[in-house]
Design an enzyme around this catalytic site. Structure first.
Site, PDB file in Angstrom:
ATOM      1  CB  CYS A  90       4.086  16.716 -13.211  1.00  0.00           C
ATOM      2  SG  CYS A  90       4.977  16.905 -11.649  1.00  0.00           S
TER       3      CYS A  90
ATOM      4  CB  CYS B  82       3.998  20.563 -12.630  1.00  0.00           C
ATOM      5  SG  CYS B  82       2.760  20.100 -11.412  1.00  0.00           S
TER       6      CYS B  82
ATOM      7  CG  HIS C 187      -1.955  -1.133   1.141  1.00  0.00           C
ATOM      8  ND1 HIS C 187      -2.619  -1.613   2.242  1.00  0.00           N
ATOM      9  CD2 HIS C 187      -2.378  -1.869   0.091  1.00  0.00           C
ATOM     10  CE1 HIS C 187      -3.420  -2.610   1.868  1.00  0.00           C
ATOM     11  NE2 HIS C 187      -3.293  -2.781   0.567  1.00  0.00           N
TER      12      HIS C 187
ATOM     13  CB  SER D   2      -3.178  -8.852   8.229  1.00  0.00           C
ATOM     14  OG  SER D   2      -4.230  -8.433   7.364  1.00  0.00           O
TER      15      SER D   2
HETATM   16 ZN    ZN Z   1       3.673  18.275 -10.298  1.00  0.00          ZN
END
Ligand code: ZN
Length: 298
Positions: free
Chosen positions: A129, A180, A118, A219
């Site tokens: 991005c 970005c 996970h 678990s």
């Molecule tokens: Zn980014």
């Protein structure tokens, strides 16, 4: 207790073990298992991928809580259960480790080649991005954006989420991707409602299929994400052993189920199979049990 150690040491002694671990293994590191018997019940619904990606308020709530919860996760340390798994791996009895936990504690305990089903909470990815950064870097940016942010933490959940008052959430400022400029940042963990990347699942199936024994540690196998490996092992006739506090949804497929605290049982099993202190050479942080130590009473 001696019978319990014997019962578990027997199947593990043959080697070829693939471990599948869950939140129950990290409870003794101070990270509560909200599904386990001793874990505090989660007071709010876990963030879903859909809410996180579509709703800016939901993201603010997530990051505000996670900003506080991260400190607790970042401070947590592996426990004797994680260290025992590492000792069994170094002794050649454990071939692979798959974990549902996002706390990185198997690796911190010296485990190698751990498949983090996970993801990891200490990694961050931009949804626009794809740029990956460290949680430490994001933590610095979030602290700069939220000077003096203080809130009372009631509880931390296994995914680094905490309970926070709404007023504290409302004044929290999130930050965007620096690469970005505008991308939404998400911890590189699999949220509820999100699927595990297919190559990672395929790798886990390959590990399970090559195993001589699938050993489930801590678990309840509530979600199919982990349970499917138990089902695959059972279908192939690979023995399944489950150590968990409380019943699990895989018990019907197991040759053996053991209800015991992992931080005490696993070191005792490692002592039995590897020898007290053996397998820990060159691993200074391991608190090896002295040879001849009295059996742990469970
Ligand atoms: Zn980014």
């Amino acid at each position: 207790m001696t019978e319990t150690i014997d019962a578990l040491a027997g199947p593990v002694s043959g080697g070829g073990v693939v471990v599948l671990s869950g939140a129950g293994l990290s409870t003794e590191s101070g990270i509560p298992d909200y599904r386990g018997p001793s874990g505090a019940a989660r007071r709010h619904t876990p963030m879903t991928y859909q809410a996180f990606t579509r709703d800016a308020d939901a993201r603010r709530r997530y990051w505000a809580r996670s900003h506080v919860g991260w400190r607790l996760i970042a401070r947590s340390e592996p426990n004797d259960g994680h260290r025992a798994v590492t000792r069994l791996q170094r002794a050649g009895l454990v071939d692979g480790i798959i974990t549902q936990n996002v706390d990185g504690l198997h690796t911190a305990a010296g485990g190698t080649g751990v498949v983090e089903l996970h993801g990891r909470l200490d990694e961050v990815v931009c949804l626009d991005c794809g740029n990956a950064t460290s949680r430490e870097e994001l933590d610095r940016r979030l602290r700069e954006a939220n000077p003096g942010f203080e809130a009372h933490v009631d509880a931390v959940n296994p995914d680094g989420d905490v309970d926070l008052p709404d007023a504290a959430v409302a004044r929290f400022r999130t930050v965007d991707c620096t690469f970005c400029g505008t991308g939404v940042l998400k911890p590189d963990v699999v949220f509820f409602g999100e699927t595990v990347p297919a190559p990672r699942v395929a790798r886990c199936f390959a590990m399970v299929e090559a195993a001589r024994l699938l050993l489930v540690l801590g678990s309840s196998l509530t979600v199919m994400s982990g349970r499917r490996f138990v089902l695959r092992a059972a279908k192939l006739g690979i023995p399944v052993v489950i150590v968990n506090q409380g019943p699990t949804r895989g018990d019907a497929y197991a040759q053996l189920t053991v209800d015991a605290p992992l931080g005490r049982l696993l070191p005792a099993v490692a002592d039995r199979l590897v020898g007290a202190g053996a397998g820990a050479a060159g691993f200074g942080e391991v608190g090896a049990v002295p040879a001849g130590a009295a059996p742990v009473a469970l």
